[in-house]
Design an enzyme around this catalytic site. Structure first.
Site, mmCIF file in Angstrom:
data_model
loop_
_atom_site.group_PDB
_atom_site.id
_atom_site.type_symbol
_atom_site.label_atom_id
_atom_site.label_comp_id
_atom_site.label_asym_id
_atom_site.label_seq_id
_atom_site.Cartn_x
_atom_site.Cartn_y
_atom_site.Cartn_z
ATOM 1 N N ASP A 92 10.206 24.862 21.466
ATOM 2 C CA ASP A 92 11.109 24.126 22.355
ATOM 3 C C ASP A 92 11.493 25.053 23.523
ATOM 4 O O ASP A 92 11.633 26.259 23.338
ATOM 5 C CB ASP A 92 12.365 23.701 21.576
ATOM 6 C CG ASP A 92 13.194 22.665 22.324
ATOM 7 O OD1 ASP A 92 12.654 22.021 23.244
ATOM 8 O OD2 ASP A 92 14.378 22.505 21.978
ATOM 9 N N SER A 126 17.082 29.600 19.418
ATOM 10 C CA SER A 126 16.995 28.964 18.100
ATOM 11 C C SER A 126 17.287 30.014 17.036
ATOM 12 O O SER A 126 18.323 30.680 17.119
ATOM 13 C CB SER A 126 15.606 28.329 17.964
ATOM 14 O OG SER A 126 15.535 27.541 16.816
ATOM 15 N N HIS A 172 19.790 25.718 18.770
ATOM 16 C CA HIS A 172 19.371 24.793 17.699
ATOM 17 C C HIS A 172 20.239 24.990 16.462
ATOM 18 O O HIS A 172 20.477 26.127 16.050
ATOM 19 C CB HIS A 172 17.928 25.068 17.276
ATOM 20 C CG HIS A 172 16.930 24.625 18.282
ATOM 21 N ND1 HIS A 172 15.638 25.067 18.280
ATOM 22 C CD2 HIS A 172 17.015 23.763 19.317
ATOM 23 C CE1 HIS A 172 14.969 24.514 19.279
ATOM 24 N NE2 HIS A 172 15.788 23.716 19.939
#
Lengths: 276, 190
Positions: free
Chosen positions: B130, B11, B38
């Protein structure tokens, strides 16, 4: 036997039970996302195994309703991929305007955001009055949300941004009324929209169309079902009229590839060829 | 033990992290590398183009139903990327998971179903959690789990969350990951 094979077997049994009892054949759905939803429901129901869902599905229609509800959850936006709508305002609308009446089919309309986007666009292009939009989905839960046309107020910022990027001609707030934490889409747009249950897995063509929009639906289907659906679209479309697919979807390698030409690649707009 | 695929979740800070790892892999690197980074749904494919320029391996955006072969596949913005059992890519517009689309957990869990104990999962820098559940599932299925050492991460939260969620096999500094991947045994194609 490894556990994985068991799971695959269990899911096949479940899908067969659903088809046998309710006539929905999910066997032609892409498996990975379907499996995730099923596993999620197994967990929510306090079950250990997918096979434990089978008696519930067979004997309890309410439980099947839950399953359908799980299947109805996809996410979209008004004017998702604004550049697509911008393109529709140009080339596509110019062609559509030459017809005295216009039929548009949103196949797999889900919760309706893109249907209302289309209605707004047509209104601004002066075509809505002579248009009938058929918005169909197999899932009554999705359709109920689509018919209401009420969306969370928290989405309006994004929808407004998309609307502007799509070439919107007035203010997006003209098209909804805010109430508490939600936004209700302008009722007058609905006069031109027919919401109906239509199952791409088994139902047939129901009218001749000038434009078919089916975005991010085919990604959920296997090759066989994709071809079935594309063949329906081919039958339903008038010559030289348009089919619009999702951002990552294409007619390449499909059974109708030879019968369409690519009108604009980035926007995934296809045009049905003339038959010689 | 030998492996058949690598999945990477990353991310905030991802561009630099991926740029440290991917260009280090040789042109004929045998294991497919599948990446969820992401980013905003409207993001363009700069990340893919840039990594491709900088790498010997071919880097491309994953496409629906594409058979997974050698090379690096990047999940496109705005879709979940899944691995089907026949080792092709699946796409969905299902709701966000961990407030993300694409979600790392979605890729990791479906890849673990498809590759079982032949999968390597890597969680890199990021500011949310995540990937933790997905990595746990990879481990449960017998795969190999790697997390970037949090003190080498631009954003240590995601590696930390993964380390808390499971007993990972390797915690290693960012600069060592590429070299380690080159040593992984792989399954020869039949």
């Amino acid at each position: 036997m490894i556990q994985q094979d068991t799971l695959k077997f269990e899911i096949e049994q479940l899908l067969e039970a659903i088809d046998f009892r309710y006539g929905y054949d999910f066997r032609h759905y892409a498996r990975a996302s379907l499996e995730r939803r099923i596993k999620h429901r197994v967990g929510l129901s306090g079950l250990k195994h997918v096979t434990e869902m089978i008696p519930k599905i067979l004997h309890d229609p309410n439980y099947f309703d839950l399953f359908l509800k799980d299947m109805s959850i996809t996410v979209t936006e008004m004017f998702r991929d604004p550049y697509v709508f911008k393109k529709i305002r140009g080339d596509v609308c110019t062609h559509l305007s030459t017809y005295p009446r216009i039929n548009i089919w949103h196949a797999g309309c889900a919760t309706g955001e893109e249907v209302y986007s289309m209605a707004i666009l047509l209104k601004e292009e002066g075509l809505l009055e002579k248009t009938r939009i058929y918005a169909t989905d197999y899932n009554d839960y999705s359709l109920a949300i689509a018919k209401k046309g009420i969306y969370g107020a928290e989405h309006m910022k994004l929808f407004t941004k998309n609307y502007i990027a799509s070439g919107g001609k007035t203010s997006f707030s003209d098209y909804y009324v805010s109430k508490y934490n939600s936004a209700k889409i302008d009722e007058s747009l609905k006069q031109h929209i027919t919401f109906a249950n239509h199952n791409l897995m088994k139902d047939q063509v129901f009218a001749e169309m000038h434009l078919i929009v089916c975005r991010n639906v085919l990604i959920y289907f296997d090759k066989e079902l994709q071809n079935r659906v594309l063949d329906l679209f081919k039958q339903s479309l008038i010559h030289r009229c348009y089919l619009i697919l999702g951002d990552k979807e294409t007619l390449d390698f499909s059974c109708v590839n030879d019968e369409f030409e690519l009108s604009s690649k980035k926007e995934r707009i296809y045009r049905k060829k003339n038959v010689l | 033990m030998s492996y058949e695929a690598i999945v990477i979740g990353v991310s905030a800070g991802g561009l630099n992290a991926l740029h440290t790892i991917i260009p280090e892999l040789p042109k004929e690197y045998p294991l497919p590398v599948i990446v969820v980074q992401h980013r905003l749904p409207e993001a363009d494919d700069f990340l893919t183009t840039y990594l491709d320029q900088e790498s010997k391996l071919h880097v491309k955006q994953a496409e629906p139903r594409e058979p997974i072969q050698q090379g690096v596949y990047i999940a496109p913005a705005g879709y979940h990327l899944l691995v089907e059992r026949d080792r092709t890519f699946g796409f969905s517009v299902d709701p966000k998971v961990n407030n993300a689309i694409p979600s790392i957990d979605v890729l990791f869990e479906t890849a673990a179903d498809a590759y079982q104990n032949k999968l390597v999962g890597i969680v890199l820098t990021g500011a949310n959690s995540d990937g933790s559940q997905g990595l746990k599932f990879i481990k449960k299925n017998g795969g190999l789990t790697i997390v970037q050492a949090p003190n080498t991460a631009e954003s240590p939260f995601m590696p930390k969350a993964a380390i808390e969620a499971l007993e990972v096999d390797h915690i290693m500094p960012l600069v060592d990951i590429g070299a380690f991947l080159k040593t992984l045994p792989y399954t020869e194609k039949a």
